[in-house]
Design an enzyme around this catalytic site. Structure first.
Site, PDB file in Angstrom:
ATOM      1  N   SER A   7       4.323 -10.350   0.467  1.00  0.00           N
ATOM      2  CA  SER A   7       3.428 -10.554  -0.670  1.00  0.00           C
ATOM      3  C   SER A   7       2.274 -11.449  -0.253  1.00  0.00           C
ATOM      4  CB  SER A   7       4.246 -11.253  -1.760  1.00  0.00           C
ATOM      5  OG  SER A   7       3.427 -11.820  -2.722  1.00  0.00           O
ATOM      6  N   TYR A  57      10.021 -18.518  -4.391  1.00  0.00           N
ATOM      7  CA  TYR A  57       9.696 -17.147  -3.957  1.00  0.00           C
ATOM      8  C   TYR A  57       8.728 -17.184  -2.780  1.00  0.00           C
ATOM      9  CZ  TYR A  57       7.411 -12.501  -4.336  1.00  0.00           C
ATOM     10  OH  TYR A  57       6.873 -11.259  -4.084  1.00  0.00           O
ATOM     11  N   SER A  58       7.671 -17.990  -2.933  1.00  0.00           N
ATOM     12  CA  SER A  58       6.654 -18.098  -1.907  1.00  0.00           C
ATOM     13  C   SER A  58       7.266 -18.581  -0.583  1.00  0.00           C
ATOM     14  CB  SER A  58       5.581 -19.072  -2.399  1.00  0.00           C
ATOM     15  OG  SER A  58       4.472 -19.041  -1.578  1.00  0.00           O
ATOM     16  N   LYS A 116       8.936 -15.769   1.235  1.00  0.00           N
ATOM     17  CA  LYS A 116       7.997 -14.796   1.812  1.00  0.00           C
ATOM     18  C   LYS A 116       7.280 -15.382   3.042  1.00  0.00           C
ATOM     19  CE  LYS A 116       8.636 -11.282  -1.026  1.00  0.00           C
ATOM     20  NZ  LYS A 116       9.339 -10.068  -0.572  1.00  0.00           N
ATOM     21  N   ILE A 146      14.376  -8.153  -3.640  1.00  0.00           N
ATOM     22  CA  ILE A 146      14.223  -9.599  -3.900  1.00  0.00           C
ATOM     23  C   ILE A 146      15.202  -9.982  -4.998  1.00  0.00           C
ATOM     24  CG2 ILE A 146      11.868 -10.232  -3.218  1.00  0.00           C
ATOM     25  CD1 ILE A 146      11.013  -9.478  -6.126  1.00  0.00           C
ATOM     26  N   THR A 149       5.063  -2.906 -11.339  1.00  0.00           N
ATOM     27  CA  THR A 149       6.491  -2.652 -11.570  1.00  0.00           C
ATOM     28  C   THR A 149       6.895  -3.371 -12.853  1.00  0.00           C
ATOM     29  OG1 THR A 149       7.200  -4.568 -10.272  1.00  0.00           O
ATOM     30  CG2 THR A 149       6.946  -2.508  -9.085  1.00  0.00           C
ATOM     31  N   GLU A 150       7.947  -2.854 -13.488  1.00  0.00           N
ATOM     32  CA  GLU A 150       8.386  -3.418 -14.768  1.00  0.00           C
ATOM     33  C   GLU A 150       8.673  -4.917 -14.655  1.00  0.00           C
ATOM     34  OE1 GLU A 150      11.114  -0.383 -16.520  1.00  0.00           O
ATOM     35  OE2 GLU A 150      11.917  -2.190 -17.498  1.00  0.00           O
TER      36      GLU A 150
HETATM   37  P1  NDP Z   1      11.849  -4.954  -8.637  1.00  0.00           P
HETATM   38  O1  NDP Z   1      12.312  -6.163  -9.393  1.00  0.00           O
HETATM   39  O2  NDP Z   1      11.350  -3.792  -9.399  1.00  0.00           O
HETATM   40  O3  NDP Z   1      13.039  -4.440  -7.705  1.00  0.00           O
HETATM   41  C1  NDP Z   1      13.848  -5.332  -7.016  1.00  0.00           C
HETATM   42  C2  NDP Z   1      14.977  -4.551  -6.398  1.00  0.00           C
HETATM   43  O4  NDP Z   1      15.845  -5.459  -5.733  1.00  0.00           O
HETATM   44  C3  NDP Z   1      15.809  -3.790  -7.417  1.00  0.00           C
HETATM   45  O5  NDP Z   1      16.230  -2.558  -6.887  1.00  0.00           O
HETATM   46  C4  NDP Z   1      16.992  -4.707  -7.634  1.00  0.00           C
HETATM   47  O6  NDP Z   1      18.091  -3.936  -8.060  1.00  0.00           O
HETATM   48  C5  NDP Z   1      17.177  -5.279  -6.227  1.00  0.00           C
HETATM   49  N1  NDP Z   1      17.874  -6.560  -6.237  1.00  0.00           N
HETATM   50  C6  NDP Z   1      17.698  -7.617  -7.081  1.00  0.00           C
HETATM   51  N2  NDP Z   1      18.555  -8.602  -6.777  1.00  0.00           N
HETATM   52  C7  NDP Z   1      19.294  -8.162  -5.729  1.00  0.00           C
HETATM   53  C8  NDP Z   1      20.359  -8.713  -4.984  1.00  0.00           C
HETATM   54  N3  NDP Z   1      20.844  -9.934  -5.238  1.00  0.00           N
HETATM   55  N4  NDP Z   1      20.903  -7.987  -3.984  1.00  0.00           N
HETATM   56  C9  NDP Z   1      20.443  -6.732  -3.705  1.00  0.00           C
HETATM   57  N5  NDP Z   1      19.429  -6.157  -4.375  1.00  0.00           N
HETATM   58  C10 NDP Z   1      18.861  -6.863  -5.380  1.00  0.00           C
HETATM   59  O7  NDP Z   1      10.783  -5.487  -7.562  1.00  0.00           O
HETATM   60  P2  NDP Z   1       9.365  -4.877  -7.115  1.00  0.00           P
HETATM   61  O8  NDP Z   1       9.512  -3.422  -6.917  1.00  0.00           O
HETATM   62  O9  NDP Z   1       8.330  -5.404  -8.024  1.00  0.00           O
HETATM   63  O10 NDP Z   1       9.170  -5.592  -5.704  1.00  0.00           O
HETATM   64  C11 NDP Z   1       9.564  -4.960  -4.494  1.00  0.00           C
HETATM   65  C12 NDP Z   1       9.041  -5.773  -3.325  1.00  0.00           C
HETATM   66  O11 NDP Z   1       7.624  -5.893  -3.432  1.00  0.00           O
HETATM   67  C13 NDP Z   1       9.589  -7.200  -3.255  1.00  0.00           C
HETATM   68  O12 NDP Z   1       9.833  -7.554  -1.916  1.00  0.00           O
HETATM   69  C14 NDP Z   1       8.450  -8.040  -3.818  1.00  0.00           C
HETATM   70  O13 NDP Z   1       8.458  -9.363  -3.353  1.00  0.00           O
HETATM   71  C15 NDP Z   1       7.250  -7.253  -3.302  1.00  0.00           C
HETATM   72  N6  NDP Z   1       6.056  -7.536  -4.079  1.00  0.00           N
HETATM   73  C16 NDP Z   1       5.949  -7.067  -5.369  1.00  0.00           C
HETATM   74  C17 NDP Z   1       4.835  -7.376  -6.114  1.00  0.00           C
HETATM   75  C18 NDP Z   1       4.647  -6.871  -7.515  1.00  0.00           C
HETATM   76  O14 NDP Z   1       3.656  -7.274  -8.155  1.00  0.00           O
HETATM   77  N7  NDP Z   1       5.511  -6.003  -8.027  1.00  0.00           N
HETATM   78  C19 NDP Z   1       3.757  -8.240  -5.571  1.00  0.00           C
HETATM   79  C20 NDP Z   1       3.990  -8.675  -4.212  1.00  0.00           C
HETATM   80  C21 NDP Z   1       5.097  -8.327  -3.507  1.00  0.00           C
HETATM   81  P3  NDP Z   1      19.404  -4.525  -8.780  1.00  0.00           P
HETATM   82  O15 NDP Z   1      18.939  -5.431  -9.865  1.00  0.00           O
HETATM   83  O16 NDP Z   1      20.089  -3.286  -9.242  1.00  0.00           O
HETATM   84  O17 NDP Z   1      20.160  -5.211  -7.701  1.00  0.00           O
END
Ligand code: NDP
Length: 287
Positions: free
Chosen positions: A164, A177-178, A181, A115, A214-215
């Site tokens: 999500s 964001y919503s 999704k 995302i 997640t962080e």
């Molecule tokens: P993180 O923010 O930890 O990870 C996001 C990842 O996406 C990173 O690897 C980041 O790496 C990469 N990213 C960000 N911007 C781009 C870009 N422009 N192009 C390519 N890659 C990109 O997210 P989460 O692990 O928390 O979330 C993972 C999934 O789970 C998502 O789809 C999220 O919507 C879903 N989710 C998470 C929830 C939560 O509470 N954590 C709740 C509900 C759903 P980099 O910055 O190096 O590009």
């Protein structure tokens, strides 16, 4: 009382089917994981590595991806490599799939998880941000799927889409964001129908996640959301399991997600009130 009871009933319902998961199912499989440099994507890479899969990881930050790849090789991945770049561009999304084709000559599982950055705040009217987020969180998922489908048809593989609760029920402070999704649900649910109609044996699993530790998520919402987040390691494993078992949907954690989805259909206004009352809205500072 109602919510835990409903949750228990539905957790039993949703978990009674897929009892026959084995980590062997992933051994030697060729898997792309997007957004794999941190959070849930990083944890999925480690699980897949432990299970002996070939992994192709992608995100923007090369240094982080290199570390994740090194750890995957230590954990026993059949092979591990990365491609870095931004999913704001559909050309990059297509390039990642091309890399899988050139390296492996096929693909078994496509896990769409990345995302782009969004704000947890009142919507400020920034239409360009909405457009950019649609490109990163939605259009790139479509582009990767289109490019990967010939290989997935060949392998009778799986598409796993990480979504999500915000893609099923809207909360405040997440409008762009919503929207991205909700778009995933519409597109991939329609595609699933078409694959079935055409007797194409490619599964589509939509993962409906609640709050995960997640962080980035904790940093963005912990001052507002009252509930405790669920563990990212278990979440990552559940996503892989649901994909391997070709489930239609995953609800994780089921104890909170499933009752929310039931209330959405049976008592939507009650649910809206519940969502707002479970937030420390006073901690959102208007820009
Ligand atoms: P993180 O923010 O930890 O990870 C996001 C990842 O996406 C990173 O690897 C980041 O790496 C990469 N990213 C960000 N911007 C781009 C870009 N422009 N192009 C390519 N890659 C990109 O997210 P989460 O692990 O928390 O979330 C993972 C999934 O789970 C998502 O789809 C999220 O919507 C879903 N989710 C998470 C929830 C939560 O509470 N954590 C709740 C509900 C759903 P980099 O910055 O190096 O590009």
């Amino acid at each position: 009382v109602l919510i835990p009871l409903l949750g228990l009933g539905l957790a039993v319902y949703f978990y009674s089917g897929p009892g026959n998961f084995s980590e062997e199912m992933l051994r030697g499989k060729r898997v792309i994981v997007t957004g794999a440099s941190s959070g849930i994507g990083e944890q999925m890479a480690y699980h897949l590595a432990r299970m002996g899969a070939h992994v192709l990881l992608t995100a923007r930050t090369e240094a982080k991806l290199q570390k994740v790849v090194d750890k995957c090789l230590d954990l026993g991945a059949a092979s591990a490599r990365y491609v870095s770049g931004s999913m704001e561009s559909t050309a990059f999304a297509e390039e990642v799939v091309k890399e899988a084709e050139n390296t492996w000559g096929g693909l078994d599982m496509l896990i769409l998880n990345h995302i782009g950055h969004s704000f947890f705040d009142f919507f400020n009217g920034d239409v360009d941000h909405v457009r950019k987020l649609m490109e990163t969180n939605f259009l790139s998922y479509v582009a990767m799927t289109v490019s990967a489908l010939p290989m997935l048809k060949e392998s009778e593989g799986s598409i796993v889409v990480v979504s999500s609760v915000s893609g099923k029920v809207a909360s405040p402070f997440t409008a762009p964001y919503s929207a991205t999704k909700f778009a995933l649900e519409g597109f991939f649910s329609s595609l699933r129908h078409e694959l079935i109609i055409e007797n194409v044996n490619v599964s589509v699993t939509l993962c409906i996640l609640g709050y995960i530790n997640t962080e980035s998520a904790v940093r963005a919402v912990s001052h507002v959301i009252k509930e405790a987040p669920a563990p990212k390691e278990e979440c990552a494993l559940e996503i892989i399991r649901s994909g391997a078992l070709r489930q239609r949907e995953l609800h994780y954690p089921a104890s909170t997600v499933t009752p929310i989805l039931l209330l959405r259909d049976f008592a939507p206004e009650f649910l809206d009130g519940l969502i707002r009352s479970n937030m420390r809205v006073e901690n959102i500072k208007r820009a």
